[in-house]
Design a protein around this motif. Structure first.
Motif, mmCIF file in Angstrom:
data_model
loop_
_atom_site.group_PDB
_atom_site.id
_atom_site.type_symbol
_atom_site.label_atom_id
_atom_site.label_comp_id
_atom_site.label_asym_id
_atom_site.label_seq_id
_atom_site.Cartn_x
_atom_site.Cartn_y
_atom_site.Cartn_z
ATOM 1 N N ALA A 49 1.181 -0.798 -0.136
ATOM 2 C CA ALA A 49 0.128 0.076 0.205
ATOM 3 C C ALA A 49 0.908 1.179 0.264
ATOM 4 N N ILE A 50 -0.113 2.257 -0.018
ATOM 5 C CA ILE A 50 1.088 3.580 0.216
ATOM 6 C C ILE A 50 0.764 4.020 1.457
ATOM 7 N N THR A 51 2.530 4.690 2.219
ATOM 8 C CA THR A 51 2.037 4.990 3.280
ATOM 9 C C THR A 51 1.674 6.057 3.453
ATOM 10 N N ILE A 52 1.184 6.660 4.088
ATOM 11 C CA ILE A 52 0.815 8.176 4.514
ATOM 12 C C ILE A 52 0.946 8.705 6.257
ATOM 13 N N VAL A 53 1.838 9.718 6.616
ATOM 14 C CA VAL A 53 2.032 9.385 7.957
ATOM 15 C C VAL A 53 1.698 10.978 7.855
ATOM 16 N N ILE A 54 1.268 11.553 8.817
ATOM 17 C CA ILE A 54 0.699 13.030 9.134
ATOM 18 C C ILE A 54 1.153 13.168 10.608
ATOM 19 N N ASP A 55 2.171 13.856 10.496
ATOM 20 C CA ASP A 55 2.729 14.275 12.518
ATOM 21 C C ASP A 55 1.194 15.320 13.146
ATOM 22 N N CYS A 56 1.008 14.686 14.289
ATOM 23 C CA CYS A 56 0.159 15.977 15.087
ATOM 24 C C CYS A 56 0.354 16.324 15.829
ATOM 25 N N THR A 57 2.015 16.944 16.150
ATOM 26 C CA THR A 57 2.146 17.545 16.643
ATOM 27 C C THR A 57 2.595 18.810 16.067
ATOM 28 N N PRO A 58 3.991 19.539 16.916
ATOM 29 C CA PRO A 58 4.303 20.553 16.201
ATOM 30 C C PRO A 58 5.378 20.953 15.125
ATOM 31 N N GLY A 59 6.859 19.024 15.760
ATOM 32 C CA GLY A 59 7.768 18.926 14.888
ATOM 33 C C GLY A 59 8.290 17.738 15.637
ATOM 34 N N SER A 60 7.343 16.896 15.657
ATOM 35 C CA SER A 60 8.665 15.647 16.620
ATOM 36 C C SER A 60 9.332 14.699 15.263
ATOM 37 N N LEU A 61 7.939 14.363 14.559
ATOM 38 C CA LEU A 61 8.752 13.053 13.660
ATOM 39 C C LEU A 61 9.642 14.115 12.511
ATOM 40 N N GLU A 62 10.629 13.183 11.860
ATOM 41 C CA GLU A 62 11.316 13.581 11.149
ATOM 42 C C GLU A 62 11.289 12.152 9.933
ATOM 43 N N PRO A 63 11.514 12.542 8.685
ATOM 44 C CA PRO A 63 11.557 13.558 7.857
ATOM 45 C C PRO A 63 10.413 14.129 7.492
ATOM 46 N N LEU A 64 9.330 14.487 8.349
ATOM 47 C CA LEU A 64 8.300 14.804 7.925
ATOM 48 C C LEU A 64 7.756 16.273 6.947
ATOM 49 N N GLY A 65 8.653 17.204 7.120
ATOM 50 C CA GLY A 65 8.145 18.553 5.874
ATOM 51 C C GLY A 65 6.986 18.820 7.125
ATOM 52 N N SER A 66 6.604 19.357 5.862
ATOM 53 C CA SER A 66 5.031 20.741 6.520
ATOM 54 C C SER A 66 4.024 20.313 6.672
ATOM 55 N N GLY A 67 3.755 18.704 6.528
ATOM 56 C CA GLY A 67 3.165 18.389 6.659
ATOM 57 C C GLY A 67 2.564 16.635 6.424
ATOM 58 N N GLY A 68 3.709 16.138 6.104
ATOM 59 C CA GLY A 68 3.618 14.438 6.354
ATOM 60 C C GLY A 68 4.351 13.776 5.074
ATOM 61 N N ILE A 69 4.125 12.301 5.355
ATOM 62 C CA ILE A 69 5.535 11.676 4.431
ATOM 63 C C ILE A 69 4.586 10.735 3.835
ATOM 64 N N VAL A 70 5.544 10.426 2.893
ATOM 65 C CA VAL A 70 4.649 9.777 1.502
ATOM 66 C C VAL A 70 5.364 8.834 0.750
ATOM 67 N N ALA A 71 5.559 7.510 1.240
ATOM 68 C CA ALA A 71 6.411 6.435 0.710
ATOM 69 C C ALA A 71 5.115 5.527 -0.059
ATOM 70 N N GLY A 72 6.604 4.624 -1.380
ATOM 71 C CA GLY A 72 5.720 3.986 -2.625
ATOM 72 C C GLY A 72 5.491 2.721 -1.354
ATOM 73 N N ILE A 73 5.715 1.560 -1.852
ATOM 74 C CA ILE A 73 4.973 -0.196 -1.629
ATOM 75 C C ILE A 73 6.539 -0.265 -1.817
ATOM 76 N N SER A 74 7.650 0.822 -2.689
ATOM 77 C CA SER A 74 8.711 -0.165 -2.180
ATOM 78 C C SER A 74 9.863 1.496 -1.990
ATOM 79 N N PRO A 75 9.599 2.037 -1.228
ATOM 80 C CA PRO A 75 10.554 2.552 -0.726
ATOM 81 C C PRO A 75 11.726 2.767 -0.880
ATOM 82 N N THR A 76 12.824 3.426 -0.610
ATOM 83 C CA THR A 76 14.223 3.541 -1.243
ATOM 84 C C THR A 76 15.267 4.395 0.165
ATOM 85 N N ASP A 77 15.847 3.499 1.845
ATOM 86 C CA ASP A 77 16.398 5.133 2.335
ATOM 87 C C ASP A 77 15.079 5.680 3.296
#
Length: 276
Positions: free
Chosen positions: A51-79
């Motif tokens: 599946a496509i993974t989307i992670v959205i941080d619900c804090t002012p900035g505790s997760l890295e490297p989520l950038g401004s909104g969140g992270i999107v990873a395909g089914i075979s992400p690298t690094d």
């Protein structure tokens, strides 16, 4: 709020996990919430998955490297890694056949290094995260994500019916489908089937089957099942076969995964998402 609409939640040590009920479900999307009440740190690799993974941080900035909104990873992400402290986030698993409608791009374009959600959703990603930070209840957060997905559901990209059918068969068979038999079902040559599947899904049919099987094994390793039981149940030739694939996809051994409390929490969360 009635019992049929309240999110289902569980506690696992310092971790709280939650999932919407079936009545709140979005076709093609599984969604869970994670909250770590210990305030501790963590670092984990994002493994391949069906599946496509989307992670959205619900804090002012505790997760890295989520950038401004969140992270999107395909089914075979690298690094692909995430790290943070006092985790509080919403994670989505979007089926590959549904993902173009929500993300506006085919699954194949999301492989490689994970993307900032803002690269896909633009300013909508930052606005959603800001609203998620403002609320604390899982019910409110899941409702906000559902609204965002409903607004985004549009795409001109269409996956070939033959490719879509092959993907469904691979998923339904838990990766244990005779891949060599699939091209003939559609009257295609092996080369055409291989090329069309990879160009639209992002990996070859054989790799897709490996990822589906591995994902199922990974979820089972987060339970009380032994490594030997998981290998036999999922269809690996032996424990060594399971060991090689888990090491390839996660950089860790099956035993290390099985003993990691974070994977136990992750497995419990997605089990909850599938049964809520």
């Amino acid at each position: 709020m009635g019992a049929d609409t309240a999110p289902t939640s569980q506690r696992h040590g310092a971790w709280e996990v939650a999932a919407p009920t079936e009545g709140q479900a979005i076709p093609g999307v599984k969604m869970v919430g994670f909250r770590d009440r210990s305030g501790g740190t963590f670092e984990e690799r994002i493994p391949p998955g069906p599946a496509i993974t989307i992670v959205i941080d619900c804090t002012p900035g505790s997760l890295e490297p989520l950038g401004s909104g969140g992270i999107v990873a395909g089914i075979s992400p690298t690094d692909a890694r995430m790290a943070g402290r006092a985790v509080d986030c919403v994670e989505l698993q979007v089926d590959l056949l549904a993902s173009p409608g929500f993300l506006g791009v085919p699954p194949a374009e999301l492989n490689g290094a994970p993307l900032d959600l803002a690269e896909v959703w633009g300013s909508d990603a930052g606005r959603l995260r800001a609203r998620l930070i403002e609320v604390r209840s899982w019910d409110d957060r899941f409702a906000l994500v559902r609204e965002a997905l409903a607004r985004r559901r549009r795409s001109s990209f269409r996956i070939d019916p033959e490719v879509a059918d092959a993907w469904r068969r691979i998923r339904a068979g838990h990766g244990r489908v005779p891949i060599g038999d699939l091209p003939g079902r559609y009257g295609w040559s092996r080369t055409r089937f291989w090329n069309r599947f990879k160009s639209q899904i992002g990996v070859t049919p054989k790799r897709a089957a490996m990822i589906v099987r591995f994902d199922r094994a990974l979820r089972r390793l987060g339970t009380t099942a032994s490594v030997a039981e998981v290998a036999a149940e999922i269809g690996y030739a032996d424990q060594s076969h399971l060991h090689r694939e888990v090491l390839q996809f996660t950089g860790r051994t099956p035993g290390a995964i099985a003993s990691d409390p974070l994977w136990t929490v992750d497995s419990a969360a997605w089990t909850l998402a599938h049964t809520a």
